[in-house]
Design an enzyme around this catalytic site. Structure first.
Site, PDB file in Angstrom:
ATOM      1  CB  SER A 102      -0.856   0.011   1.265  1.00  0.00           C
ATOM      2  OG  SER A 102      -1.520   1.254   1.409  1.00  0.00           O
ATOM      3  CE1 TYR A 141      -3.985  -1.854   5.833  1.00  0.00           C
ATOM      4  CE2 TYR A 141      -3.523   0.406   5.164  1.00  0.00           C
ATOM      5  CZ  TYR A 141      -3.838  -0.904   4.839  1.00  0.00           C
ATOM      6  OH  TYR A 141      -3.975  -1.278   3.521  1.00  0.00           O
TER       7      TYR A 141
END
Ligand code: NDP
Ligand code: 8X3
Length: 253
Positions: A140, A153
């Site tokens: 990501s 995260y």
């Protein structure tokens, strides 16, 4: 004989779109996730539409023995995995570090890092025996640029980045390619999961701009995989045109 791809987290979003794109390219597809009804529906659709074979592995990727058993008990037809797409993952919450629910942290670490490790280890050994393979990790932009409330995260996706680099080094000499795909905003169930079912908060993430769709990421994956075997795409970063990175985006009123 058809090639074979194993895609983790194929019950929605990027994983589901990736399963469709590989099926269209005549790969046999192994799809995983916890929601068995969705897996069954996708299997029926892909087999009907593309005339390929689909195998369902329904398990929780956080459980190491389930990961190993799922792969080790594959039938002969699915025993040679050409491509592994490590896609299953999630974010939970957007609270400041000192206010987070520690259970959310554990779930993200267990899924995004440990789950990816468990599956990759068993499939990598299979690929080593075959002398070929391609591992695609879904990272990501959160693994490149931290943002407020991203804490664990972001850290988990930084880990995916580090692991991708290390896997490429350790698997060198076995004919195994290793690629990291780093998406920005993709409109999937990701934000609904992150905000624990709050659809309004999820919609706000994508309001006023055109986000990426699961298909956009699937196209990048199949492109990297389809290149000649001597070509390894190390990393691809993809954002919507309206998003520069984790911090900067432009919206229409
Ligand atoms: P979705 O929520 O739509 O899909 C997530 C998938 O992961 C589902 O199929 C889900 O299956 C699976 N999954 C989650 N937890 C588990 C578990 N414990 N065991 C097995 N499977 C699990 O989100 P996306 O498609 O957006 O996310 C896919 C990947 O892309 C994730 O790794 C995410 O971090 C990454 N990503 C997403 C971005 C985005 O903006 N959407 C941007 C950058 C990266 P099930 O619930 O059935 O178990
Ligand atoms: C998902 C993208 O920016 O919401 O990995 O963290 S972001």
């Amino acid at each position: 004989m058809n090639k074979c791809v194993l895609i983790t987290g194929a019950t929605s979003g990027i994983g589901e779109a990736t399963a469709r794109v590989f099926a269209e390219e005549k790969y046999n597809v192994i799809i995983t996730g916890r929601r068995s009804e969705r897996l069954k529906a996708l299997k029926a659709e892909l087999e009907r539409e593309f005339g390929i074979r689909v195998h369902i592995l329904c398990f929780d990727i956080r459980d190491r023995s389930s990961c190993e058993a799922a792969v080790e008990t594959l039938s002969e037809e699915f025993k040679e995995i050409d491509v592994l797409v490590n896609n299953a993952g999630l974010a939970l919450g957007r609270d400041l570090f000192h206010e987070c629910d520690t259970n959310d942290w554990n779930i993200m670490i267990d899924t995004n890092i440990k789950g990816l490790l468990y599956i990759s280890r068993v499939v990598a050994n299979m690929m080593i025996r075959q002398g070929r393979g391609h591992i695609v990790n879904i990272g990501s932009i959160a693994g490149m640029e931290p943002y407020q409330g991203g804490n664990v995260y972001c850290a988990s996706k930084h880990a995916v980045h580090g692991l991708t680099e290390c896997m490429r080094i350790d698997l060198l000499g076995h004919g195994i390619r290793v690629t990291e795909i780093c998406p920005g905003m993709v409109e999937t169930e990701f934000s609904v999961v992150r905000f624990k079912g709050n659809q309004q908060k999820a919609d706000e993430v994508y309001a006023g701009l055109e986000p990426l769709h699961g298909e956009d990421i699937a196209e990048a994956i199949i492109w990297a995989v389809s290149l000649p075997e001597h070509v390894n795409i190390n990393q691809i970063t993809i954002t919507p045109t309206a998003q520069a990175n984790s911090l900067y985006k432009v919206t229409k009123q």
